[in-house]
Motif scaffolding. Structure first.
Motif, PDB file in Angstrom:
ATOM      1  N   VAL A  51      44.325  24.293  31.771  1.00 40.92           N
ATOM      2  CA  VAL A  51      43.939  23.978  30.393  1.00 40.92           C
ATOM      3  C   VAL A  51      42.424  23.858  30.350  1.00 40.92           C
ATOM      4  O   VAL A  51      41.834  23.072  31.085  1.00 40.92           O
ATOM      5  N   ARG A  52      41.785  24.622  29.478  1.00 42.44           N
ATOM      6  CA  ARG A  52      40.331  24.619  29.333  1.00 42.44           C
ATOM      7  C   ARG A  52      39.956  24.546  27.860  1.00 42.44           C
ATOM      8  O   ARG A  52      40.242  25.471  27.105  1.00 42.44           O
ATOM      9  N   PRO A  53      39.288  23.438  27.449  1.00 39.66           N
ATOM     10  CA  PRO A  53      39.145  22.169  28.168  1.00 39.66           C
ATOM     11  C   PRO A  53      40.370  21.291  27.944  1.00 39.66           C
ATOM     12  O   PRO A  53      41.115  21.496  26.984  1.00 39.66           O
ATOM     13  N   ASN A  54      40.578  20.306  28.789  1.00 37.65           N
ATOM     14  CA  ASN A  54      41.745  19.429  28.635  1.00 37.65           C
ATOM     15  C   ASN A  54      41.413  18.132  27.897  1.00 37.65           C
ATOM     16  O   ASN A  54      42.300  17.356  27.592  1.00 37.65           O
ATOM     17  N   THR A  55      40.122  17.885  27.635  1.00 35.83           N
ATOM     18  CA  THR A  55      39.711  16.743  26.809  1.00 35.83           C
ATOM     19  C   THR A  55      38.612  17.202  25.867  1.00 35.83           C
ATOM     20  O   THR A  55      37.922  18.199  26.124  1.00 35.83           O
ATOM     21  N   GLY A  56      38.443  16.451  24.771  1.00 31.67           N
ATOM     22  CA  GLY A  56      37.395  16.819  23.822  1.00 31.67           C
ATOM     23  C   GLY A  56      37.302  15.844  22.670  1.00 31.67           C
ATOM     24  O   GLY A  56      38.100  14.906  22.547  1.00 31.67           O
ATOM     25  N   ILE A  57      36.308  16.081  21.821  1.00 30.12           N
ATOM     26  CA  ILE A  57      36.060  15.264  20.631  1.00 30.12           C
ATOM     27  C   ILE A  57      36.145  16.169  19.406  1.00 30.12           C
ATOM     28  O   ILE A  57      35.540  17.252  19.385  1.00 30.12           O
ATOM     29  N   ILE A  58      36.884  15.735  18.391  1.00 31.98           N
ATOM     30  CA  ILE A  58      37.016  16.492  17.134  1.00 31.98           C
ATOM     31  C   ILE A  58      36.381  15.671  16.023  1.00 31.98           C
ATOM     32  O   ILE A  58      36.747  14.507  15.794  1.00 31.98           O
ATOM     33  N   LYS A  59      35.438  16.285  15.333  1.00 33.59           N
ATOM     34  CA  LYS A  59      34.766  15.595  14.239  1.00 33.59           C
ATOM     35  C   LYS A  59      35.684  15.511  13.014  1.00 33.59           C
ATOM     36  O   LYS A  59      36.692  16.213  12.946  1.00 33.59           O
ATOM     37  N   PRO A  60      35.348  14.671  12.050  1.00 32.36           N
ATOM     38  CA  PRO A  60      36.220  14.511  10.872  1.00 32.36           C
ATOM     39  C   PRO A  60      36.455  15.836  10.151  1.00 32.36           C
ATOM     40  O   PRO A  60      35.527  16.616   9.927  1.00 32.36           O
ATOM     41  N   LYS A  61      37.722  16.084   9.826  1.00 31.31           N
ATOM     42  CA  LYS A  61      38.161  17.263   9.066  1.00 31.31           C
ATOM     43  C   LYS A  61      37.776  18.577   9.749  1.00 31.31           C
ATOM     44  O   LYS A  61      37.642  19.614   9.083  1.00 31.31           O
ATOM     45  N   ALA A  62      37.566  18.554  11.037  1.00 27.56           N
ATOM     46  CA  ALA A  62      37.200  19.761  11.789  1.00 27.56           C
ATOM     47  C   ALA A  62      38.376  20.200  12.653  1.00 27.56           C
ATOM     48  O   ALA A  62      39.402  19.511  12.767  1.00 27.56           O
ATOM     49  N   THR A  63      38.230  21.368  13.249  1.00 25.89           N
ATOM     50  CA  THR A  63      39.261  21.915  14.133  1.00 25.89           C
ATOM     51  C   THR A  63      38.672  22.146  15.532  1.00 25.89           C
ATOM     52  O   THR A  63      37.455  22.253  15.701  1.00 25.89           O
ATOM     53  N   TYR A  64      39.578  22.236  16.493  1.00 25.72           N
ATOM     54  CA  TYR A  64      39.169  22.423  17.896  1.00 25.72           C
ATOM     55  C   TYR A  64      40.196  23.343  18.549  1.00 25.72           C
ATOM     56  O   TYR A  64      41.404  23.110  18.454  1.00 25.72           O
ATOM     57  N   ASP A  65      39.713  24.390  19.210  1.00 25.83           N
ATOM     58  CA  ASP A  65      40.594  25.346  19.878  1.00 25.83           C
ATOM     59  C   ASP A  65      40.449  25.215  21.390  1.00 25.83           C
ATOM     60  O   ASP A  65      39.333  25.067  21.907  1.00 25.83           O
TER      61      ASP A  65
END
Length: 292
Positions: A51-65
């Motif tokens: 899994v890349r990346p397996n941790t992260g930060i998502i800002k308000p109302k944003a998306t993360y792939d």
């Protein structure tokens, strides 16, 4: 919480399974809140997936792939059934938090913070069948009948072609195979002279290399032989010099012994001077006493 922190798409991870081939699946996380949300991905088979990346930060109302890659497997599972699962944990973090600030305590369930967890299943999909290719004027082209048949099978429509059509298709495939065999035979027959010439040139090059190596080895052996001869001569000279030195040493010892013996004889045969002087003095004293 009334609303979920993250919206996950897709809810099921689908991997196209082929033996000894990797397969990947993309996942999108959407932040439904007005706060910073941290996430962490876990799996029941950590050695099987990457899994890349397996941790992260998502800002308000944003998306993360992020991408999940299934490593190449040597054996297919029975009935293409997979029991692996993924767990996505998410929690609210302070504004301005970065990925470097995340620790193992961020997702610990100590009761003071809310940890949202969602499980995802894994489904294995067989690869689509490859289309049938037929040679046409030296180029491979897709058989339209096979493409139509695949489309009908995928759409669920059962429409079996008549036996005559099947026989014609089989005859066409056999003819194509015969043409391929004839072309391969022609290619093999048309290149023997080139192969022979290439083999001859390679043979000549190998013979030249062997001859050169033999000459180099011969010259090295001659050099070593000359050096060995020089060493033998040097050793012989040193041996002779050592023998001569030994003979001279023995001769000197003999001469020294002879000199020592001669000196002893001379001392024994003569009278010491002191003794002679004492006798003379005594004789003078006696004479003076007798004739005053």
């Amino acid at each position: 919480m009334a609303t979920e922190l993250l919206e996950i798409q897709p809810q099921v991870l689908k991997f196209t399974f082929e033996v000894k081939k990797q397969s990947s699946c993309s996942i999108q996380l959407g932040n439904n809140s007005n706060q910073y949300v941290a996430f962490k991905v876990k799996t029941t088979s950590p050695k099987k997936y990457c899994v890349r990346p397996n941790t992260g930060i998502i800002k308000p109302k944003a998306t993360y792939d992020f991408t999940v890659t299934m490593q190449a497997q040597r054996v297919a599972p029975p009935d293409m059934q997979c029991k692996d699962k993924f767990l996505i944990q998410s929690t609210v973090v302070p504004f301005g938090t970065t990925e470097e600030d995340l620790t193992s305590d961020t997702f610990s369930k100590d009761g003071s913070k809310y940890i949202e967890e969602k499980k995802l299943r894994v489904i294995l999909i067989s690869p689509p069948p490859s289309p049938v290719l037929l040679p046409c004027n030296g180029a491979l082209k897709q058989d339209p009948s096979s493409e139509t048949l695949v489309q009908r099978l995928l759409s669920g429509v059962e429409n079996i072609p008549p036996p005559r059509k099947v026989a014609e298709d089989a005859k066409l495939i056999e003819t194509a195979e015969e043409l391929d065999e004839l072309r391969a035979a022609e290619c093999v027959d048309s290149r023997p002279s080139d192969d022979v010439e290439g083999l001859k040139s390679v043979k000549n090059v190998v013979e030249l290399n062997i001859t050169k190596d033999f000459e180099d080895m011969k010259s090295k052996l001659n050099t070593m032989d000359s050096k060995l001869r020089e060493a033998e001569l040097t050793i012989t000279k040193l041996t002779e010099e050592r023998n001569m030195t030994t003979v001279e040493k023995d001769t000197l010892k003999d001469e020294l012994e002879m000199l020592r013996k001669n000196n002893v004889r001379r001392i024994q045969m003569g009278f010491p001077l002191f003794y002679v002087c004492m006798v003379a003095l005594i004789s003078v004293a006696v004479g003076y006493l007798i004739h005053p």
